[in-house]
Design a protein around this motif. Structure first.
Motif, PDB file in Angstrom:
ATOM      1  N   PHE A  20       0.816  -1.200   0.000  1.00  0.00           N
ATOM      2  CA  PHE A  20       0.000   0.000   0.000  1.00  0.00           C
ATOM      3  C   PHE A  20       0.856   1.260   0.000  1.00  0.00           C
ATOM      4  O   PHE A  20       0.391   2.352   0.278  1.00  0.00           O
ATOM      5  CB  PHE A  20      -0.951  -0.047   1.193  1.00  0.00           C
ATOM      6  CG  PHE A  20      -1.696  -1.346   1.230  1.00  0.00           C
ATOM      7  CD1 PHE A  20      -2.789  -1.554   0.412  1.00  0.00           C
ATOM      8  CD2 PHE A  20      -1.243  -2.402   2.016  1.00  0.00           C
ATOM      9  CE1 PHE A  20      -3.445  -2.775   0.398  1.00  0.00           C
ATOM     10  CE2 PHE A  20      -1.902  -3.623   2.012  1.00  0.00           C
ATOM     11  CZ  PHE A  20      -3.008  -3.802   1.197  1.00  0.00           C
ATOM     12  N   ASP A  35      -2.678  -3.212  -4.785  1.00  0.00           N
ATOM     13  CA  ASP A  35      -3.422  -4.082  -3.890  1.00  0.00           C
ATOM     14  C   ASP A  35      -4.468  -4.889  -4.661  1.00  0.00           C
ATOM     15  O   ASP A  35      -4.783  -6.014  -4.304  1.00  0.00           O
ATOM     16  CB  ASP A  35      -4.064  -3.284  -2.757  1.00  0.00           C
ATOM     17  CG  ASP A  35      -4.990  -2.183  -3.259  1.00  0.00           C
ATOM     18  OD1 ASP A  35      -4.780  -1.696  -4.387  1.00  0.00           O
ATOM     19  OD2 ASP A  35      -5.909  -1.812  -2.515  1.00  0.00           O
ATOM     20  N   ASP A  81      -2.775  -2.963   5.327  1.00  0.00           N
ATOM     21  CA  ASP A  81      -4.182  -2.581   5.338  1.00  0.00           C
ATOM     22  C   ASP A  81      -4.941  -3.759   5.957  1.00  0.00           C
ATOM     23  O   ASP A  81      -5.097  -4.809   5.340  1.00  0.00           O
ATOM     24  CB  ASP A  81      -4.653  -2.313   3.907  1.00  0.00           C
ATOM     25  CG  ASP A  81      -6.113  -1.900   3.847  1.00  0.00           C
ATOM     26  OD1 ASP A  81      -6.934  -2.530   4.541  1.00  0.00           O
ATOM     27  OD2 ASP A  81      -6.433  -0.967   3.104  1.00  0.00           O
ATOM     28  N   TYR A 124     -10.194  -1.577  13.514  1.00  0.00           N
ATOM     29  CA  TYR A 124     -10.808  -2.376  12.449  1.00  0.00           C
ATOM     30  C   TYR A 124     -11.811  -3.380  13.019  1.00  0.00           C
ATOM     31  O   TYR A 124     -11.896  -4.521  12.558  1.00  0.00           O
ATOM     32  CB  TYR A 124      -9.731  -3.091  11.638  1.00  0.00           C
ATOM     33  CG  TYR A 124      -8.948  -2.174  10.742  1.00  0.00           C
ATOM     34  CD1 TYR A 124      -9.300  -1.986   9.408  1.00  0.00           C
ATOM     35  CD2 TYR A 124      -7.864  -1.461  11.230  1.00  0.00           C
ATOM     36  CE1 TYR A 124      -8.595  -1.140   8.583  1.00  0.00           C
ATOM     37  CE2 TYR A 124      -7.135  -0.598  10.416  1.00  0.00           C
ATOM     38  CZ  TYR A 124      -7.509  -0.448   9.096  1.00  0.00           C
ATOM     39  OH  TYR A 124      -6.809   0.412   8.286  1.00  0.00           O
TER      40      TYR A 124
END
Length: 342
Positions: free
Chosen positions: A184, A192, A219, A245
Motif C-alpha cells: 500500500f 493491492d 491494510d 478495524y
C-alpha cells in the motif's frame, strides 16, 4: 470457513529464532502449547526463510559464501520444464534436511497429543518482492514468473501440511508475509488489486487450515477479508491501529477465523521496559476497545491464541531475551486463562 486451529489463549510463536544450538531451539519451540519447527538463519544460511522457500525454485542463484539469493531468467528458462515434471513428487516439494536442521527432527517426535502443531513457509508476495533478477528487478513484477511462483509456493505449503497432519490431525500452516505491508506504499509498483487477485489464486490452491503471519502494519481490511483461517500479528506495536478495524475483525471471527495476538516483545531493550502486568494491560486495552464495538468476548477468546510479538535475530544477550519472551507468553496465557476462561 471452519478449522481445527485451537483458541482459548493457547500459545505458539514465530518460527524464526536466533539460536545456533538446534536442540535448544527445538526445546523452546516445544515449550509452547502449539509447537512448530524452528528456522535458524544464524545456524546456517540455508535456514533463512527466503532460502528455504527457494529450494528447487527454477532460476535461483544461491551463493552460500556471500549469503546472497538471486534469480536468473536464463536459468529459469533452462530449469522450468524439469521442475514441472516434478510437480507430483511430494519429496521434491518438501523441506529437505539440507535446508532445515530441525524440520525432520520435529516430524520424528510424538506430537499426536498436542492441541495442534504448526509449520510455515515464506509467502509468494514477500518472496516475489525479495528475490531480485539479473536486472535488479523483483520477480513479482514478471508476468511469466509470478503465476508459476504462486503455484509453486502453494504446492510446497500443501506438501508440508500433509506431512504435519500425519503427526497431528490439527496441524496448520503460517504463510509468512512481511512484504504485505509494502503493498500500500506508492513505491510498491504492485497494486493491492493485483495482489488480491494473486492471493485469491494462491489460497484457492492451498489446503486448510492456513493463515498469514506478519509483523508489519498492512491494510487490515485487506488482510482480514482474505480467505484465511488464522491471522498472526504484532499487536504490541500495532494495537491502536488494529483495534480500529473492529468491523472486519468481527466478520473474520464470525467466519471462524483465529487471531494470534503477538504481545510480548523479543527485542532486548523493549522487553526490558515491560513486565507481565504491563503486557496484560496493553492487550486488555485492545480487547476492551473491541468489546465496546460489539465483539463478543466468549467468541473472541474461543478464537484467540497468544505469541511473542515479533522474531528477533540480534540481541546483545543472543538467545536469552527471546527465550524469556517465550516464557513470558506462557505465563501470560496462564494468568489470562485464569482471569477469563474459568
Amino acid at each position: 470457513m471452519r478449522s481445527n486451529i485451537p483458541g482459548n489463549l493457547l500459545t505458539t510463536a514465530m518460527a524464526v529464532m536466533p539460536h545456533t544450538n538446534v536442540t535448544r531451539a527445538l526445546d523452546m519451540a516445544l515449550s509452547m502449547d502449539v509447537p512448530f519447527w524452528p528456522q535458524l538463519p544464524n545456524f546456517s544460511y540455508t535456514e533463512d526463510m527466503y532460502v528455504q522457500a527457494a529450494e528447487h525454485f527454477p532460476g535461483i542463484v544461491l551463493d552460500m559464501e556471500k549469503r546472497t539469493l538471486r534469480f536468473s531468467m536464463d536459468k529459469f528458462a533452462e530449469e522450468l520444464e524439469a521442475t514441472l515434471l516434478q510437480f507430483d513428487d511430494p519429496v521434491y516439494f518438501d523441506v529437505s534436511e539440507t535446508y532445515s536442521a530441525v524440520y525432520h527432527r520435529f516430524l520424528a517426535l510424538d506430537l499426536e497429543n498436542r492441541p495442534a502443531i504448526r509449520g510455515q513457509l515464506e509467502g509468494p508476495i514477500s518472496f516475489g518482492f525479495n528475490i531480485i533478477d539479473q536486472d535488479d528487478r523483483p520477480i513479482i513484477f514478471d508476468d511469466t514468473v509470478r503465476p508459476f511462483m504462486l503455484d509453486f509456493m502453494a504446492k510446497r505449503i500443501n506438501v508440508q501440511l500433509a506431512r504435519l497432519k500425519r503427526r497431528n490431525d490439527n496441524a496448520f500452516m503460517f504463510v509468512d508475509e512481511p512484504g504485505l505491508q509494502f503493498l500500500f506504499s506508492a513505491m510498491a509498483g504492485y497494486s493491492d488489486l493485483k495482489a488480491k487477485g494473486d492471493l485469491d489464486r494462491f489460497f484457492a490452491q492451498v489446503d486448510r487450515p492456513r493463515g498469514i503471519h506478519l509483523c508489519g502494519n498492512p491494510d487490515w481490511d485487506f488482510l482480514l477479508n482474505l480467505d484465511l483461517d488464522v491471522l498472526s500479528l504484532d499487536v504490541y506495536t500495532n494495537a491502536e491501529v488494529f483495534a480500529s478495524y473492529a468491523a472486519s475483525i468481527r466478520k473474520f471471527l464470525d467466519r471462524g477465523g483465529v487471531i494470534v495476538w503477538g504481545i510480548v516483545p523479543t527485542g532486548f531493550e523493549t522487553f526490558a521496559q515491560e513486565e507481565i502486568p504491563s503486557l496484560i494491560q496493553r492487550l486488555e486495552n485492545v480487547w476492551r476497545i473491541l468489546w465496546s464495538k460489539g465483539i463478543d468476548r466468549e467468541q473472541m477468546f474461543a478464537k484467540s491464541m497468544l505469541s511473542p510479538a515479533t522474531c528477533c535475530l540480534i540481541n546483545p544477550d543472543k538467545e536469552r531475551t527471546v527465550e524469556r519472551a517465550f516464557k513470558a507468553v506462557n505465563q501470560m496465557a496462564i494468568q489470562l486463562r485464569d482471569n477469563y476462561l474459568r
